[in-house]
Design an enzyme around this catalytic site. Structure first.
Site, PDB file in Angstrom:
ATOM      1  CG  HIS A  32      -2.165   1.023   1.084  1.00 28.43           C
ATOM      2  ND1 HIS A  32      -2.261   1.825   0.226  1.00 28.43           N
ATOM      3  CD2 HIS A  32      -3.299   0.664   1.656  1.00 28.43           C
ATOM      4  CE1 HIS A  32      -3.463   2.366   0.312  1.00 28.43           C
ATOM      5  NE2 HIS A  32      -4.233   1.793   1.229  1.00 28.43           N
ATOM      6  CB  THR A  68      -6.321   9.388   1.237  1.00 27.45           C
ATOM      7  OG1 THR A  68      -5.133   9.190   2.045  1.00 27.45           O
ATOM      8  CG2 THR A  68      -6.248   8.345   0.214  1.00 27.45           C
ATOM      9  CB  THR A  89     -10.669   6.746   1.562  1.00 25.90           C
ATOM     10  OG1 THR A  89     -10.267   5.382   2.394  1.00 25.90           O
ATOM     11  CG2 THR A  89      -9.323   7.028   0.881  1.00 25.90           C
TER      12      THR A  89
END
EC number: 2.3.1.137
Length: 600
Positions: free
Chosen positions: A328, A440, A429
């Site tokens: 991620h 984000t 998000t």
């Protein structure tokens, strides 16, 4: 005039707007503090709230003012004041194992049309899906992938550089991201793939004379790997080390390099590869109604055939279905969603068939990547596998199911869950890609309005009109907060910046961040419900909860149904992914009833 007309008709290039995107703004201190007070109100008694108001006032007049000035100073010299901080705090300095806790993964939707689970077809399908993924790489490399937009506003495309040829490398204190991708105009880009199978690793070039291998040529390479692995003993399973606690993995990696410099060359080969193809011999038979097994397998499957730090592992199950697990740190899920959606559309258009040439050019066979190991390395791998297995047994519960309903504002409903959970802080998000290198922002759906709506729904004395009005106000507030967060006017990332400036200057942690209400309302990454709308395509994934007693909640919306992916830690007896789905489902039906008896 003719020239002007010509420039209008030229296709847009992937990264053409990067230099004109606006810088990430710094919200006003007063605005952020006032939003924060709004956000903590549902979690506080009158007394607690009054104490927090006092803390906020002291912060605003004192240390907060100084820290905010320093943040403004930083923002003057950087197009994105948050970028490095976010990468470090959210990903690279985190020491817990990435694969179970940080990676996102999920099932591919191809089984819904041309590729239902079937025996004996997985390599053939893998060759076709790999070919489409390579076309996508080529589109980014030649900058012919259209830049994404919100309406007419261009979005930052930088994360698309991180999908291929990218890997996280562990460090004793902090990891780093190694990105080897280059566009055609920037220079040569690695073009090899790595295939993992039965604890072994092979590599081959995906190009021959500068052209992408065809599916029949890719199939020959994959068959060669499978045949070798079936005829010979399993490998050491070096990939398992990537599932370890980060500092342990960093030390094991240093040892590996010290034994033999050739090990460093192999690690570079894996890190720089386009992506990893994992040949996974499980058969997680799933259906369009229930993707649970495929998703669980993607997140918690055999670590010896995944390279957990790679930005994209394409998982090929032997029942002919597909999944992925992705680090991620370098990018957010929408990049992978874009790739999978592209592949899904291509497969639908061709019925999952290859209609081109069957001819095979004389491509070199895959080469096995063989590490030099000693007793310590083998013992490290054994420990990593044991730790991973232990984590999985007590680890993640997953439920990924389809709900046939109208596309009501899904996430607001989860306030229903919040009403029954004392510390039900919620995270959703929000995307800030309108700004240079934006990623984000946190949007907090548990508002006063959603709590009032929940109470109205659970109070038998309230009539439909009152409930409907409460729902409308809750939706309105939700949408307003989401728009503000996308415009860079949320407060959570701002607070992180203020906190980190204090930390970097060796100041004591400001009182604001020590207030019990800060963590109780979700501050510092303590959100009980961590959620994200993955979009309106066929693609869905899953992510672990942020806290032990929490839930991960991804969802995607189609015209006729909502697909929901939920995770919870098995070791927590208060949470259960499947029962959350049942609660969610019944609440959605109540909402649907309310919405259809009215005009929202």
């Amino acid at each position: 005039m003719a020239n002007h007309h010509l420039s209008e008709s030229l296709p847009e290039r992937t990264f053409q707007y990067q230099h004109t995107l606006p810088s990430l703004p710094v919200p006003t201190l007063q605005g952020s503090l006032s939003k924060y007070l709004d956000a903590v109100r549902p979690f506080a008694s009158d007394e607690e709230y009054k104490a927090t108001v006092d803390i906020v006032r002291r912060f605003q007049d004192g240390v907060g003012k100084e820290l905010h000035q320093k943040l403004l100073q930083r923002a003057r010299t950087k197009r994105n004041w948050l970028e490095e901080w976010w990468l470090d705090a959210a990903y690279l300095e985190v020491r817990i194992p990435s694969q179970l806790n940080v990676n996102f993964g999920g099932p591919a939707p191809y089984l819904e049309h041309c590729w239902p689970p079937a025996e004996g077809v997985y390599l053939q399908r893998a060759s076709i899906s790999t070919w489409h993924a390579l076309q996508y790489w080529n589109m980014i490399r030649t900058e012919s992938l259209a830049p994404q937009k919100a309406g007419t506003t261009p979005l930052d495309m930088d994360q698309f550089r991180m999908l291929f040829c990218t890997c996280k490398v562990p460090g004793v204190k902090k990891d780093t991201i190694h990105n080897y991708f280059k566009t055609e105009s920037e220079g040569p880009c690695p073009s090899h793939l790595v295939v993992m199978c039965r604890g072994r690793m092979f590599t081959f070039d995906a190009l021959y004379n500068g052209e992408i291998l065809t599916p029949p040529e890719l199939l020959r390479q994959l068959r060669y790997v499978r045949e070798r692995c079936e005829a010979e003993p399993d490998g050491d399973g070096m990939g398992a080390l990537t599932s370890e606690e980060r500092t342990c993995w960093a030390k094991a990696r240093e040892h590996l390099i010290n034994i033999d410099p050739h090990n460093q060359v192999i690690l570079e080969t894996i890190q720089s590869s386009l992506f990893v193809i994992s040949l996974d011999e499980t058969k997680p038979y799933s259906s369009p109604q229930n993707y649970t097994k495929m998703t669980a397998e993607a997140l918690i499957g055999d670590p010896a055939i995944r390279w957990g730090d790679k930005s994209y592992n394409s998982i090929v199950y032997s029942d002919g279905s597909f999944g992925s697990t992705c680090d991620h740190a370098p990018y957010d899920a929408m990049v992978l969603v874009s790739l999978c959606w592209y592949i899904d559309q291509q497969l639908q258009a061709t019925g999952g068939q290859w209609k081109g040439s069957e001819a095979l050019r004389p491509t070199p066979l895959p080469e096995e990547l063989i590490f030099t190991v000693d007793e310590k390395v083998l013992s490290d791998i054994k420990c990593a596998k044991e730790h991973f297995l232990k984590s999985v047994i007590t680890g993640l519960g997953v439920a990924v199911l389809r709900l046939h309903a109208s596309d009501a504002a899904v996430l607001l409903q989860t306030a229903q869950k919040v009403c029954t959970h004392q510390t039900g802080s919620c995270y959703e998000t929000a995307m800030t890609r309108k700004f240079y290198h934006g990623r984000t922002e946190t949007m907090r759906p548990c508002t006063q309005e959603s709590v009032w709506w929940c109470k109205a729904m659970m109070d038998p004395t309230q009539d439909t009109h009152t409930r409907r009005e409460a729902m409308r106000l809750a939706f309105k507030k939700h949408n307003q907060l989401m728009v503000e967060a996308q415009e860079g006017r949320g407060f959570d990332r701002h607070f992180l910046g203020l906190y980190l400036i204090a930390k970097e200057e060796g100041r004591p942690t400001p009182e604001l961040f020590m207030d019990p209400l800060y963590a109780k309302s979700g501050g510092g990454g303590n959100f009980v419900l961590s959620s994200s709308l993955v979009g309106y395509t066929t693609v869905l994934g899953a992510v672990s909860p942020m806290v032990h007693h929490g839930y991960g909640f991804f969802y995607r919306i189609r015209d006729e149904s909502i697909m929901i992916s939920m995770t919870a830690w098995k070791s927590c007896h208060e949470t259960d992914a499947a029962s959350l789905f049942n609660q969610f489902s019944s609440s959605m039906h109540e909402m649907l009833q309310l919405a259809t008896t009215s005009q929202l």
